[in-house]
Design a protein around this motif. Structure first.
Motif, short mmCIF file in Angstrom:
data_model
loop_
_atom_site.label_atom_id
_atom_site.label_comp_id
_atom_site.label_asym_id
_atom_site.label_seq_id
_atom_site.Cartn_x
_atom_site.Cartn_y
_atom_site.Cartn_z
N SER A 430 0.81 -1.21 0.00
CA SER A 430 0.00 0.00 0.00
C SER A 430 0.85 1.27 0.00
O SER A 430 1.93 1.31 0.57
N LYS A 432 -0.96 3.87 1.05
CA LYS A 432 -1.90 4.62 1.89
C LYS A 432 -1.84 4.21 3.37
O LYS A 432 -2.13 5.03 4.24
N GLU A 433 -1.50 2.95 3.64
CA GLU A 433 -1.48 2.51 5.04
C GLU A 433 -0.36 1.50 5.26
O GLU A 433 -0.20 0.55 4.50
N TRP A 434 0.42 1.73 6.31
CA TRP A 434 1.54 0.85 6.61
C TRP A 434 1.07 -0.55 7.01
O TRP A 434 1.71 -1.54 6.66
N ALA A 435 -0.06 -0.64 7.71
CA ALA A 435 -0.53 -1.94 8.20
C ALA A 435 -0.70 -2.94 7.06
O ALA A 435 -0.42 -4.13 7.23
N ARG A 436 -1.15 -2.46 5.91
CA ARG A 436 -1.33 -3.38 4.78
C ARG A 436 0.01 -3.83 4.21
O ARG A 436 0.18 -5.00 3.86
N ASP A 468 1.57 9.34 3.13
CA ASP A 468 0.60 8.66 3.99
C ASP A 468 1.20 7.50 4.77
O ASP A 468 0.56 6.99 5.69
N VAL A 469 2.39 7.06 4.41
CA VAL A 469 3.03 5.93 5.07
C VAL A 469 4.28 6.43 5.79
O VAL A 469 5.11 7.11 5.19
#
Length: 545
Positions: A430, A432-436, A468-469
């Motif tokens: 991603s 947009k999001e580090w978790a992904r 975003d990351v």
């Protein structure tokens, strides 16, 4: 008298017992495979037990199954001239209760859930399974390129191999031909050998002839910056800026143009944002990069004849008007080949093809727990198994691509090996999001690196280098990719590239451009997102949280 079944093992005396009871020890060396104790066939959704003949042949009515020694494997051949055959199952009596951990693969990409686990009789382990008893690791699998979809189930007193022979959502009609279903292989790790090393070696057993890139693959991909809102100008800007950070002139990086360049339903026609894909390729080359292109081979045109379309599968359509080509129809395979040849004519050096597993089955790999697809539907040609249909599609892509590199994405891992130079280890990371990225990148790279340069170059997907990351996380992810011996692709927002980030990218590109040993996750037996890694003969600790 030699035993017909798998060796019954306890934790104590593992190696001594193992090597003293191998039925085929002289024929195939370090093998745990013997003839199955039972064989079953699935017809009309019912499992029917086959009658054994000396352990190497089984039958019931018109169904015949034969096991033959073939080099380091046991080849399985199936005949069923009158039945719509859904599967063949082998069972070996094998005491597994002493094993405290097992590990299996995924059908296609991983989805952040790969891990060593306690044995569970209800778990399907696609393609191969490892059993570990804290001393050694036993491996059971099938060779890559099988003509059936194969998975293993580990039960307290048995191991089972299921060779799924569905064609679409129904049983295959083999007619008078004999199906070479699979080649079963096994291996026992040496005493004291790490499970990681054991699996790496076993991957070489499962895939004797991988098709690998001539040099390490690295570069950029625009997807996680613009998510399809790209154009000739955005690709030019990305390529121009990132090319300045490349220092290796002997191994040029790739600039991969992801989804967004084509007409919505036709991957042979460029849209107005790009106008000329040959000119786009030349532009990329002018900056010292090698052009790459994303495609979706089985998407159909809105004006296609209904006779060319695959049946609608419940749940498959991403959009209500999305149409899919039936891959068993020669005219459709010819179109796939024409498109691949067109990309080569345009001057592209790499093609990333996507969505084919979803388009064929209507399910992602993580949804294939009960079955591969909805029941009851069929392709126009019911005489080939799903694995054979996929093998034919992949072979057509390979043949028409010529010397272009191919990245498989959402492709069956075990059927991609030996055919494509690169294959994605997991679902999308991603921008947009580090978790992904942590879930789909770190997990799947860690647990599939044994396949790197043994099956193909294992692509852990991109570094989504955006505002975003968090940079401190992306910096680590980029380092891991660059120093693990696997491909590195970066999607970067140009306006956030300060001096520190540019220096890190420049170093990552330099590392990724050269041949390196595979990284090894040192804590993968206990952590789903490995933090301790062996990279270039030194230990590196990452903080993913």
């Amino acid at each position: 008298m030699l035993r017909r079944n798998f060796v019954k093992l306890s934790a104590a005396g593992f190696a001594a017992v193992m090597y003293s009871r191998l039925t085929f020890a002289n024929a195939i060396g370090n093998s745990l495979i013997n003839h199955p104790d039972e064989a079953w066939a699935q017809v009309d959704n019912q499992w029917v037990k086959l009658t054994g003949k000396g352990g190497a042949a089984f039958s019931h009515q018109d169904i015949k199954v034969e096991v033959k020694a073939s080099g380091n494997a046991q080849a399985v051949y199936v005949q069923a001239p009158n039945s719509e055959l859904q599967g063949i199952k082998f069972t070996w009596n094998y005491q597994t209760v002493k094993y405290n951990k097992i590990f299996g693969d995924h059908w296609e990409r991983g989805y952040g859930d790969l891990a060593w686990r306690s044995p569970d009789a209800g778990t399907k382990n696609p393609w191969y399974v490892l059993l570990h008893d804290d001393k050694q690791t036993a491996c059971f699998g099938v060779k890559t390129g099988a003509n059936t979809m194969c998975y293993w189930e580990v039960k307290p007193a048995a191991i089972e191999l299921i060779m799924d022979t569905h064609s679409g959502g129904v049983g295959v009609k083999l007619g008078q031909r004999t199906l070479h279903a699979a080649d079963i292989v096994s291996s026992l790790g040496k005493a004291g050998q790490t499970p990681y090393a054991t699996l790496t070696n076993f991957c070489k057993v499962m895939c004797a002839k991988p098709r690998l890139p001539k040099q390490p693959v690295y570069g950029i991909n625009d997807w996680y910056v613009v998510y399809g809102k790209n154009s000739f100008q955005t690709i030019k800007d990305q390529t121009t800026a990132m090319a300045e950070l490349v220092s290796d002139t002997n191994n040029r990086p790739f600039s991969v143009i992801d989804d967004g360049w084509q007409q919505p339903d036709d991957f042979s026609i460029v849209n107005d944002k790009f106008k000329d894909m040959h000119k786009m390729a030349d532009e990329v080359k002018s900056h010292g990069m090698r052009p790459g292109l994303w495609t979706r081979p089985l998407i159909a045109r809105k004006d296609d004849s209904k006779a060319l379309l695959a049946p609608k599968i419940p749940g498959r359509a991403q959009n209500d008007d999305e149409l899919i080509l039936d891959p068993t129809i020669p005219e459709n395979i010819a179109r796939v080949k024409r498109n691949m040849a067109l990309y080569k004519q345009w001057g592209y050096h790499l093609v990333k093809h996507d969505y084919s597993t979803w388009d064929i089955f209507g399910k992602w790999g993580f949804q294939m727990k009960e079955n591969f697809t909805a029941p009851g539907w069929k392709f126009q040609d019911q005489s080939k198994t799903n694995a054979e249909i996929i093998n034919h599609l992949y072979g057509a892509i390979r043949e028409s691509a010529g010397d272009m590199y191919i990245i498989g994405c959402n492709t069956m891992s075990h059927l991609s090996a030996g055919v494509f130079e690169l294959n994605r280890t997991g679902d999308d990371t991603s921008g947009k999001e580090w978790a992904r990225t942590k879930k789909m990148g770190v997990n799947t790279l860690g647990f599939r690196l044994p396949q790197n340069n043994t099956f193909y170059a294992a692509d852990g997907d991109c570094v989504g280098l955006t505002k975003d990351v968090p940079w401190d996380k992306n910096k680590q992810w980029m380092q891991l990719l660059a120093e693990s011996g696997s491909p590195l692709f970066i999607s970067a927002e140009l306006d956030i590239l300060d001096a520190e980030k540019k220096a890190a990218i420049r170093q990552a590109f330099a590392n990724a451009a050269r041949v390196q040993p595979n990284g090894e996750p040192l804590d993968w037996m206990t952590k789903q997102f490995p933090e301790r890694w062996k990279l270039n003969n030194r230990e590196v600790t990452f903080n993913w949280d």
